[in-house]
Design a protein around this motif. Structure first.
Motif, PDB file in Angstrom:
ATOM      1  N   VAL A   1     -43.191   1.487  24.021  1.00  0.00           N
ATOM      2  CA  VAL A   1     -44.049   1.988  25.099  1.00  0.00           C
ATOM      3  C   VAL A   1     -43.510   1.512  26.446  1.00  0.00           C
ATOM      4  O   VAL A   1     -43.433   2.275  27.409  1.00  0.00           O
ATOM      5  CB  VAL A   1     -45.512   1.531  24.895  1.00  0.00           C
ATOM      6  N   PHE A   2     -43.111   0.246  26.509  1.00  0.00           N
ATOM      7  CA  PHE A   2     -42.561  -0.327  27.732  1.00  0.00           C
ATOM      8  C   PHE A   2     -41.303   0.431  28.161  1.00  0.00           C
ATOM      9  O   PHE A   2     -41.163   0.828  29.317  1.00  0.00           O
ATOM     10  CB  PHE A   2     -42.255  -1.809  27.492  1.00  0.00           C
ATOM     11  N   ILE A   3     -40.385   0.672  27.225  1.00  0.00           N
ATOM     12  CA  ILE A   3     -39.131   1.379  27.526  1.00  0.00           C
ATOM     13  C   ILE A   3     -39.412   2.811  27.965  1.00  0.00           C
ATOM     14  O   ILE A   3     -38.813   3.317  28.925  1.00  0.00           O
ATOM     15  CB  ILE A   3     -38.190   1.351  26.299  1.00  0.00           C
ATOM     16  N   LYS A   4     -40.331   3.497  27.304  1.00  0.00           N
ATOM     17  CA  LYS A   4     -40.670   4.879  27.681  1.00  0.00           C
ATOM     18  C   LYS A   4     -41.279   4.928  29.081  1.00  0.00           C
ATOM     19  O   LYS A   4     -40.989   5.845  29.855  1.00  0.00           O
ATOM     20  CB  LYS A   4     -41.616   5.506  26.664  1.00  0.00           C
ATOM     21  N   ASP A   5     -42.118   3.960  29.421  1.00  0.00           N
ATOM     22  CA  ASP A   5     -42.706   3.916  30.760  1.00  0.00           C
ATOM     23  C   ASP A   5     -41.639   3.695  31.827  1.00  0.00           C
ATOM     24  O   ASP A   5     -41.655   4.345  32.876  1.00  0.00           O
ATOM     25  CB  ASP A   5     -43.756   2.806  30.857  1.00  0.00           C
ATOM     26  N   ILE A   6     -40.706   2.803  31.552  1.00  0.00           N
ATOM     27  CA  ILE A   6     -39.623   2.554  32.512  1.00  0.00           C
ATOM     28  C   ILE A   6     -38.753   3.795  32.657  1.00  0.00           C
ATOM     29  O   ILE A   6     -38.393   4.187  33.769  1.00  0.00           O
ATOM     30  CB  ILE A   6     -38.775   1.335  32.088  1.00  0.00           C
ATOM     31  N   ALA A   7     -38.418   4.430  31.542  1.00  0.00           N
ATOM     32  CA  ALA A   7     -37.580   5.636  31.588  1.00  0.00           C
ATOM     33  C   ALA A   7     -38.265   6.745  32.381  1.00  0.00           C
ATOM     34  O   ALA A   7     -37.619   7.432  33.180  1.00  0.00           O
ATOM     35  CB  ALA A   7     -37.266   6.102  30.171  1.00  0.00           C
ATOM     36  N   ALA A   8     -39.559   6.919  32.178  1.00  0.00           N
ATOM     37  CA  ALA A   8     -40.293   7.956  32.910  1.00  0.00           C
ATOM     38  C   ALA A   8     -40.311   7.650  34.407  1.00  0.00           C
ATOM     39  O   ALA A   8     -40.142   8.543  35.245  1.00  0.00           O
ATOM     40  CB  ALA A   8     -41.713   8.069  32.372  1.00  0.00           C
ATOM     41  N   HIS A   9     -40.509   6.397  34.739  1.00  0.00           N
ATOM     42  CA  HIS A   9     -40.535   5.995  36.153  1.00  0.00           C
ATOM     43  C   HIS A   9     -39.160   6.219  36.798  1.00  0.00           C
ATOM     44  O   HIS A   9     -39.075   6.753  37.912  1.00  0.00           O
ATOM     45  CB  HIS A   9     -40.953   4.525  36.262  1.00  0.00           C
ATOM     46  N   LEU A  10     -38.101   5.828  36.114  1.00  0.00           N
ATOM     47  CA  LEU A  10     -36.748   6.030  36.642  1.00  0.00           C
ATOM     48  C   LEU A  10     -36.412   7.511  36.785  1.00  0.00           C
ATOM     49  O   LEU A  10     -35.801   7.912  37.777  1.00  0.00           O
ATOM     50  CB  LEU A  10     -35.720   5.346  35.745  1.00  0.00           C
ATOM     51  N   ALA A  11     -36.810   8.314  35.824  1.00  0.00           N
ATOM     52  CA  ALA A  11     -36.551   9.757  35.898  1.00  0.00           C
ATOM     53  C   ALA A  11     -37.261  10.363  37.110  1.00  0.00           C
ATOM     54  O   ALA A  11     -36.690  11.199  37.820  1.00  0.00           O
ATOM     55  CB  ALA A  11     -37.004  10.437  34.615  1.00  0.00           C
ATOM     56  N   ARG A  12     -38.494   9.937  37.374  1.00  0.00           N
ATOM     57  CA  ARG A  12     -39.230  10.444  38.532  1.00  0.00           C
ATOM     58  C   ARG A  12     -38.546  10.044  39.831  1.00  0.00           C
ATOM     59  O   ARG A  12     -38.376  10.861  40.749  1.00  0.00           O
ATOM     60  CB  ARG A  12     -40.672   9.930  38.520  1.00  0.00           C
ATOM     61  N   LEU A  13     -38.115   8.781  39.920  1.00  0.00           N
ATOM     62  CA  LEU A  13     -37.431   8.321  41.131  1.00  0.00           C
ATOM     63  C   LEU A  13     -36.109   9.060  41.338  1.00  0.00           C
ATOM     64  O   LEU A  13     -35.762   9.430  42.468  1.00  0.00           O
ATOM     65  CB  LEU A  13     -37.169   6.816  41.064  1.00  0.00           C
TER      66      LEU A  13
END
Length: 90
Positions: free
Chosen positions: A15-27
């Motif tokens: 869950v932590f990795i998916k949240d970081i990946a989603a945040h990075l993709a948005r940025l």
């Protein structure tokens, strides 16, 4: 499954990795439209004149002088915009 323990809660690693990946993709999507360099006038309008002047005075951003204009590297300005700063430090 590994668990990451934070002060206020525990989060599964996936869950932590998916949240970081989603945040990075948005940025990355937001920054994809940015030009590599922006003029000083555009930097003032995008980030605020006081912010750009303060970052320049603190040597956190370097202005690049071109014939007839001053430019800033947009990625540096975005990084400073997203960084929490202590304004009471000298």
């Amino acid at each position: 499954m590994p668990i990451l323990q934070f002060i206020d809660k525990a989060v599964p690693y996936q869950v932590f990795i998916k949240d970081i990946a989603a945040h990075l993709a948005r940025l990355m999507r937001e920054d994809a439209r940015d030009p590599e360099y922006v003029s000083q006038r555009k930097a003032y309008s995008m980030f605020g004149r006081a912010n750009v002047e303060r970052w320049k005075a603190q040597h956190k951003v370097t202005p690049y002088k071109r014939p007839g204009k001053v430019e800033y590297f947009t990625a540096d300005l975005r990084l400073l915009q997203r960084t929490e700063q202590d304004y009471f430090k000298e």
